[in-house]
Design a protein around this motif. Structure first.
Motif, mmCIF file in Angstrom:
data_model
loop_
_atom_site.group_PDB
_atom_site.id
_atom_site.type_symbol
_atom_site.label_atom_id
_atom_site.label_comp_id
_atom_site.label_asym_id
_atom_site.label_seq_id
_atom_site.Cartn_x
_atom_site.Cartn_y
_atom_site.Cartn_z
ATOM 1 N N SER A 64 -3.176 -2.694 -4.775
ATOM 2 C CA SER A 64 -3.287 -1.470 -5.566
ATOM 3 C C SER A 64 -4.306 -0.527 -4.950
ATOM 4 C CB SER A 64 -3.705 -1.805 -7.003
ATOM 5 O OG SER A 64 -2.768 -2.663 -7.630
ATOM 6 N N PHE A 65 -4.065 0.760 -5.144
ATOM 7 C CA PHE A 65 -5.032 1.784 -4.755
ATOM 8 C C PHE A 65 -5.977 1.975 -5.938
ATOM 9 C CE2 PHE A 65 -6.079 6.432 -4.538
ATOM 10 C CZ PHE A 65 -6.979 6.319 -3.480
ATOM 11 N N HIS A 66 -7.278 1.811 -5.688
ATOM 12 C CA HIS A 66 -8.280 1.812 -6.745
ATOM 13 C C HIS A 66 -9.336 2.846 -6.410
ATOM 14 C CE1 HIS A 66 -11.577 -0.617 -9.081
ATOM 15 N NE2 HIS A 66 -11.203 0.458 -9.730
ATOM 16 N N THR A 67 -9.656 3.731 -7.364
ATOM 17 C CA THR A 67 -10.635 4.784 -7.116
ATOM 18 C C THR A 67 -11.247 5.257 -8.428
ATOM 19 O OG1 THR A 67 -10.961 6.952 -6.068
ATOM 20 C CG2 THR A 67 -8.919 6.622 -7.274
ATOM 21 N N GLN A 68 -12.350 5.983 -8.305
ATOM 22 C CA GLN A 68 -12.964 6.631 -9.458
ATOM 23 C C GLN A 68 -12.368 8.033 -9.592
ATOM 24 O OE1 GLN A 68 -15.316 5.054 -11.472
ATOM 25 N NE2 GLN A 68 -14.797 3.270 -10.240
ATOM 26 N N THR A 69 -12.234 8.492 -10.826
ATOM 27 C CA THR A 69 -11.657 9.814 -11.069
ATOM 28 C C THR A 69 -12.604 10.648 -11.916
ATOM 29 O OG1 THR A 69 -10.493 9.058 -13.055
ATOM 30 C CG2 THR A 69 -9.304 8.907 -10.957
ATOM 31 N N ILE A 70 -12.432 11.958 -11.818
ATOM 32 C CA ILE A 70 -13.219 12.893 -12.621
ATOM 33 C C ILE A 70 -12.339 13.557 -13.676
ATOM 34 C CG2 ILE A 70 -14.614 14.992 -12.570
ATOM 35 C CD1 ILE A 70 -15.499 14.240 -9.786
ATOM 36 N N GLY A 71 -11.201 14.066 -13.247
ATOM 37 C CA GLY A 71 -10.293 14.730 -14.165
ATOM 38 C C GLY A 71 -9.315 13.751 -14.801
ATOM 39 N N SER A 72 -8.321 14.313 -15.477
ATOM 40 C CA SER A 72 -7.305 13.515 -16.170
ATOM 41 C C SER A 72 -6.270 12.988 -15.179
ATOM 42 C CB SER A 72 -6.609 14.361 -17.238
ATOM 43 O OG SER A 72 -5.532 13.663 -17.802
ATOM 44 N N THR A 73 -5.759 11.802 -15.452
ATOM 45 C CA THR A 73 -4.692 11.207 -14.639
ATOM 46 C C THR A 73 -3.441 11.005 -15.488
ATOM 47 O OG1 THR A 73 -5.501 8.979 -15.138
ATOM 48 C CG2 THR A 73 -6.313 10.024 -13.130
ATOM 49 N N SER A 74 -3.254 11.878 -16.492
ATOM 50 C CA SER A 74 -2.099 11.723 -17.382
ATOM 51 C C SER A 74 -0.781 11.861 -16.630
ATOM 52 C CB SER A 74 -2.161 12.769 -18.503
ATOM 53 O OG SER A 74 -2.219 14.088 -17.967
ATOM 54 N N GLY A 75 -0.800 12.627 -15.534
ATOM 55 C CA GLY A 75 0.414 12.760 -14.734
ATOM 56 C C GLY A 75 0.561 11.691 -13.673
ATOM 57 N N GLY A 76 -0.345 10.708 -13.648
ATOM 58 C CA GLY A 76 -0.294 9.662 -12.640
ATOM 59 C C GLY A 76 -1.312 9.916 -11.544
ATOM 60 N N LEU A 77 -1.847 8.851 -10.973
ATOM 61 C CA LEU A 77 -2.836 8.970 -9.905
ATOM 62 C C LEU A 77 -2.134 9.287 -8.590
ATOM 63 C CD1 LEU A 77 -5.764 8.589 -8.885
ATOM 64 C CD2 LEU A 77 -5.202 6.163 -8.532
ATOM 65 N N PRO A 78 -2.468 10.432 -7.954
ATOM 66 C CA PRO A 78 -1.850 10.746 -6.658
ATOM 67 C C PRO A 78 -2.285 9.720 -5.600
ATOM 68 C CG PRO A 78 -2.897 12.689 -7.635
ATOM 69 C CD PRO A 78 -3.361 11.502 -8.414
ATOM 70 N N VAL A 79 -1.330 9.126 -4.941
ATOM 71 C CA VAL A 79 -1.625 8.112 -3.926
ATOM 72 C C VAL A 79 -1.562 8.777 -2.544
ATOM 73 C CG1 VAL A 79 -0.938 5.920 -2.895
ATOM 74 C CG2 VAL A 79 -0.694 6.290 -5.377
ATOM 75 N N PRO A 80 -2.671 8.771 -1.806
ATOM 76 C CA PRO A 80 -2.665 9.394 -0.473
ATOM 77 C C PRO A 80 -1.960 8.473 0.533
ATOM 78 C CG PRO A 80 -4.776 8.350 -0.880
ATOM 79 C CD PRO A 80 -3.985 8.204 -2.149
ATOM 80 N N PRO A 81 -1.660 8.971 1.704
ATOM 81 C CA PRO A 81 -1.122 8.104 2.756
ATOM 82 C C PRO A 81 -2.115 6.986 3.079
ATOM 83 C CG PRO A 81 -0.806 10.407 3.335
ATOM 84 C CD PRO A 81 -1.691 10.386 2.125
ATOM 85 N N LEU A 82 -1.658 5.750 3.011
ATOM 86 C CA LEU A 82 -2.529 4.591 3.196
ATOM 87 C C LEU A 82 -2.017 3.712 4.327
ATOM 88 C CD1 LEU A 82 -3.031 3.566 -0.568
ATOM 89 C CD2 LEU A 82 -4.638 4.833 0.879
ATOM 90 N N GLU A 83 -2.941 2.975 4.893
ATOM 91 C CA GLU A 83 -2.613 2.029 5.963
ATOM 92 C C GLU A 83 -3.166 0.658 5.593
ATOM 93 O OE1 GLU A 83 -4.355 3.601 9.468
ATOM 94 O OE2 GLU A 83 -3.110 5.420 9.500
ATOM 95 N N LEU A 84 -2.380 -0.375 5.856
ATOM 96 C CA LEU A 84 -2.785 -1.744 5.527
ATOM 97 C C LEU A 84 -2.447 -2.662 6.701
ATOM 98 C CD1 LEU A 84 -3.704 -4.035 3.623
ATOM 99 C CD2 LEU A 84 -1.344 -4.106 2.736
ATOM 100 N N GLY A 85 -3.474 -3.329 7.196
ATOM 101 C CA GLY A 85 -3.281 -4.319 8.247
ATOM 102 C C GLY A 85 -3.749 -5.683 7.776
ATOM 103 N N ILE A 86 -2.920 -6.721 7.994
ATOM 104 C CA ILE A 86 -3.257 -8.080 7.561
ATOM 105 C C ILE A 86 -3.214 -9.007 8.781
ATOM 106 C CG2 ILE A 86 -2.647 -9.993 6.042
ATOM 107 C CD1 ILE A 86 -1.374 -8.041 4.155
ATOM 108 N N ASP A 87 -4.327 -9.681 9.040
ATOM 109 C CA ASP A 87 -4.422 -10.621 10.161
ATOM 110 C C ASP A 87 -4.577 -12.031 9.593
ATOM 111 O OD1 ASP A 87 -4.708 -11.789 12.619
ATOM 112 O OD2 ASP A 87 -6.822 -11.201 12.847
#
Length: 240
Positions: A64-87
């Motif tokens: 999951s993408f986890h972050t602190q917010t300031i404003g409302s997230t009633s429309g859903g949390l915008p997910v930025p482009p993310l990268e995940l590497g697993i070794d």
């Protein structure tokens, strides 16, 4: 008739109770999903950007993408482009990653949303590399956990509410129809027959005429001899 009116009232009471249970259950389940059942970070977190180690059990896990917010997230949390590497450790196959976006959960300006699901072939400690375009986000990180929410309970109580509402509408309609229902055909009803007026008997007529003759005699309109003569004539007429 009393029993016929009692049944709709019982159904109305049961329907209202069902609605109350559905609403309370819906709210309680939402709270439990957010505060108790949600295990989105059960296995640890890795900052974005950054690296870290996460111990994952065999089976399915979530990222999951986890972050602190300031404003409302009633429309859903915008997910930025993310990268995940697993070794994975030596000899352990790399987990299979499947994109799977979920709904946003926000508690006291702390928001998270599921981004991936992982199929972990073997329990082990994995080296994680996290990256992405996270400028503007406060303390962004990837959280590793598992689904424990009981969303089926939420839908169950929602369905129970619909059933209760339908039952309430039906019971009210039933009660209204019962109230307008006419009396049964076999019920006794008071009737009055005015087509057959009272007809006095012959003895009754003679009695009334004798009273009239007596009144005439007492008033002086008839003498005693005239009274007796009229009385004999009346009695002879009755006997004839």
């Amino acid at each position: 008739m009393t029993g016929g009116r009692t049944a709709p009232r019982i159904l109305i009471a049961v329907s209202v109770l069902t609605l109350v249970v559905a609403v309370v259950g819906f709210v309680v389940t939402l709270v439990l999903n957010a505060f108790v059942f949600d295990k989105y970070n059960a296995y640890g977190e890795v900052p974005i950007p950054g690296t870290g180690q996460v111990h994952l059990p065999e089976g399915q896990a979530t990222v999951s993408f986890h972050t602190q917010t300031i404003g409302s997230t009633s429309g859903g949390l915008p997910v930025p482009p993310l990268e995940l590497g697993i070794d994975p450790p030596d000899g352990v196959p790399e987990p299979q990653i499947i994109e799977s976006y979920g709904t946003t959960t926000t508690i006291n300006n702390d928001a998270h949303v599921r981004v991936w699901r992982m199929e972990v072939a073997a329990e082990a400690t994995y080296n994680i590399t996290a990256g992405g375009q996270v400028d503007g986000y406060i303390n962004p990180r990837l959280a590793f956990g598992h689904d424990a929410s009981r969303w089926w309970l939420v839908w169950m109580f929602a369905g129970l509410f619909v059933v209760g509402a339908i039952a309430l509408a039906a019971s009210i309609t039933w009660a209204m129809r019962r109230g307008r229902r006419p009396s049964p055909a076999g019920a006794p009803q008071a009737t009055f027959d005015l087509s057959d007026p009272y007809t006095p008997s012959a003895d009754g007529i003679r009695f009334e005429q004798l009273r009239h003759l007596s009144a005439l005699r007492d008033s002086g309109a008839l003498t005693e001899e005239e009274f007796q003569a009229e009385k004999r004539r009346l009695m002879n007429w009755g006997a004839g």
